[in-house]
Design a protein around this motif. Structure first.
Motif, PDB file in Angstrom:
ATOM      1  N   LYS A  49      24.689  46.377  48.123  1.00  0.00           N
ATOM      2  CA  LYS A  49      25.928  47.197  48.039  1.00  0.00           C
ATOM      3  C   LYS A  49      25.214  48.593  47.524  1.00  0.00           C
ATOM      4  CE  LYS A  49      29.262  44.577  48.468  1.00  0.00           C
ATOM      5  NZ  LYS A  49      30.379  44.731  49.560  1.00  0.00           N
ATOM      6  N   LEU A  50      24.113  48.830  46.635  1.00  0.00           N
ATOM      7  CA  LEU A  50      23.696  49.860  46.171  1.00  0.00           C
ATOM      8  C   LEU A  50      22.939  50.591  47.141  1.00  0.00           C
ATOM      9  CD1 LEU A  50      22.473  49.119  42.588  1.00  0.00           C
ATOM     10  CD2 LEU A  50      24.337  50.423  43.194  1.00  0.00           C
ATOM     11  N   ASN A  51      22.384  49.940  48.226  1.00  0.00           N
ATOM     12  CA  ASN A  51      21.814  50.854  49.336  1.00  0.00           C
ATOM     13  C   ASN A  51      22.629  51.437  50.342  1.00  0.00           C
ATOM     14  OD1 ASN A  51      19.320  50.053  48.530  1.00  0.00           O
ATOM     15  ND2 ASN A  51      19.030  48.098  49.434  1.00  0.00           N
ATOM     16  N   LEU A  53      24.996  53.488  49.327  1.00  0.00           N
ATOM     17  CA  LEU A  53      25.375  54.489  48.639  1.00  0.00           C
ATOM     18  C   LEU A  53      25.286  55.793  49.306  1.00  0.00           C
ATOM     19  CD1 LEU A  53      24.467  53.975  44.849  1.00  0.00           C
ATOM     20  CD2 LEU A  53      26.792  53.605  45.930  1.00  0.00           C
ATOM     21  N   ALA A  56      22.888  58.510  47.575  1.00  0.00           N
ATOM     22  CA  ALA A  56      21.612  58.093  47.021  1.00  0.00           C
ATOM     23  C   ALA A  56      20.516  58.959  47.711  1.00  0.00           C
ATOM     24  CB  ALA A  56      21.697  56.533  47.325  1.00  0.00           C
ATOM     25  N   SER A  62      19.827  55.747  42.875  1.00  0.00           N
ATOM     26  CA  SER A  62      20.976  56.445  42.368  1.00  0.00           C
ATOM     27  C   SER A  62      20.636  56.568  40.918  1.00  0.00           C
ATOM     28  CB  SER A  62      22.377  55.574  42.603  1.00  0.00           C
ATOM     29  OG  SER A  62      22.151  54.368  42.237  1.00  0.00           O
ATOM     30  N   ASN A 170      32.842  51.730  45.354  1.00  0.00           N
ATOM     31  CA  ASN A 170      31.505  52.392  45.792  1.00  0.00           C
ATOM     32  C   ASN A 170      31.954  53.993  46.025  1.00  0.00           C
ATOM     33  OD1 ASN A 170      29.397  53.573  47.104  1.00  0.00           O
ATOM     34  ND2 ASN A 170      29.136  51.684  48.416  1.00  0.00           N
ATOM     35  N   SER A 174      27.433  55.455  42.756  1.00  0.00           N
ATOM     36  CA  SER A 174      27.201  54.303  41.949  1.00  0.00           C
ATOM     37  C   SER A 174      28.463  53.134  42.358  1.00  0.00           C
ATOM     38  CB  SER A 174      27.109  54.667  40.508  1.00  0.00           C
ATOM     39  OG  SER A 174      28.363  54.790  40.011  1.00  0.00           O
ATOM     40  N   LEU A 175      27.991  52.062  41.837  1.00  0.00           N
ATOM     41  CA  LEU A 175      29.041  50.974  41.795  1.00  0.00           C
ATOM     42  C   LEU A 175      29.863  50.958  40.582  1.00  0.00           C
ATOM     43  CD1 LEU A 175      27.555  47.903  43.401  1.00  0.00           C
ATOM     44  CD2 LEU A 175      28.851  49.494  44.659  1.00  0.00           C
ATOM     45  N   HIS A 200      23.630  51.671  38.358  1.00  0.00           N
ATOM     46  CA  HIS A 200      22.754  52.590  39.038  1.00  0.00           C
ATOM     47  C   HIS A 200      21.429  51.710  39.583  1.00  0.00           C
ATOM     48  CE1 HIS A 200      24.748  56.255  38.014  1.00  0.00           C
ATOM     49  NE2 HIS A 200      24.943  55.525  36.885  1.00  0.00           N
ATOM     50  N   HIS A 201      20.840  52.307  40.446  1.00  0.00           N
ATOM     51  CA  HIS A 201      19.608  51.561  41.115  1.00  0.00           C
ATOM     52  C   HIS A 201      18.516  52.792  41.174  1.00  0.00           C
ATOM     53  CE1 HIS A 201      16.561  49.197  43.071  1.00  0.00           C
ATOM     54  NE2 HIS A 201      16.766  50.087  44.198  1.00  0.00           N
TER      55      HIS A 201
END
Length: 210
Positions: A49-51, A53, A56, A62, A170, A174-175, A200-201
């Motif tokens: 999911k974060l990829n 964004l 990002a 992120s 999203n 961030s989620l 965040h990642h």
């Protein structure tokens, strides 16, 4: 409750800022010493999911890099000087941080306006309203060094969480988990309502440099 708070409730406490524009220095950070663990399947699902964004970095990150600690003090436990009185507006560039007084923190969400991303982290160049992202003296996140933290007051954080259906959004940065009505946490005599959770990642705060 187990998913969003560790069993061991000891924490580091310091005064800092939002980690996204407008970078307002009105945040009382409580960072648990014990990390919350996730399974490989959970991490894979989250990263997927974060990829996706939109804002990002080129590497899919992120998170804001750590900021200088400066003259601030990190405590293991609550700051003996108490909590701060809140400031709902971003301080002007170069303005002093809020006084370290006991009281409630009123948290103001950023208003709609200029946008930002994690490819170009020079957020202060986007609009004068975000000057403090570069000029501030109490920015977050930071690298928390265990050996440098001073002993604070052993003030317990108590949670009042119940199973709650949530909405996951999203927002490109961030989620965001929302709809936590009725959930709260208490520090000393002050109760704080849980409004949302941002994922965040990578992780934003570092511990002993890692």
């Amino acid at each position: 409750r187990r998913e969003f708070s560790p069993k061991a409730r000891s924490y580091y406490h310091y005064f800092g800022s939002l980690t996204t524009p407008p970078c307002a220095e009105n945040v009382m950070w409580h960072v648990f010493r014990e990390p919350i663990t996730m399974s490989k399947a959970q991490i894979s699902a989250l990263l997927m999911k974060l990829n996706n964004l939109a804002d990002a970095s080129e590497l899919g990150m992120s998170n804001r890099p750590v900021m200088p600690l400066g003259e601030r003090t990190v405590y293991l436990g609550q700051n003996p000087e108490g909590l701060r009185t809140g400031n709902t507006q971003p301080p002007a560039a170069g303005s002093p941080a809020p006084e370290k007084t006991k009281g409630n923190l009123v948290f103001g969400l950023p208003k709609e306006g200029p946008t930002y991303n994690y490819t170009d982290l020079d957020w202060a160049d986007i609009t004068p309203e975000w000057d403090i992202c570069a000029s501030g003296k109490e920015q977050s996140p930071i690298n928390i060094v265990q050996g440098d933290a001073l002993a604070g007051e052993a003030t317990e954080i108590t949670f009042s969480y119940t199973p709650t259906p949530i909405n996951v959004e999203n927002n490109g940065k961030s989620l965001t988990l929302k709809s936590f009505d009725g959930n709260s946490m208490k520090i000393q005599d002050t109760t704080y309502s849980l409004v949302n959770i941002h994922m965040h990642h990578n992780s934003e705060h570092l511990f002993n440099g890692g």
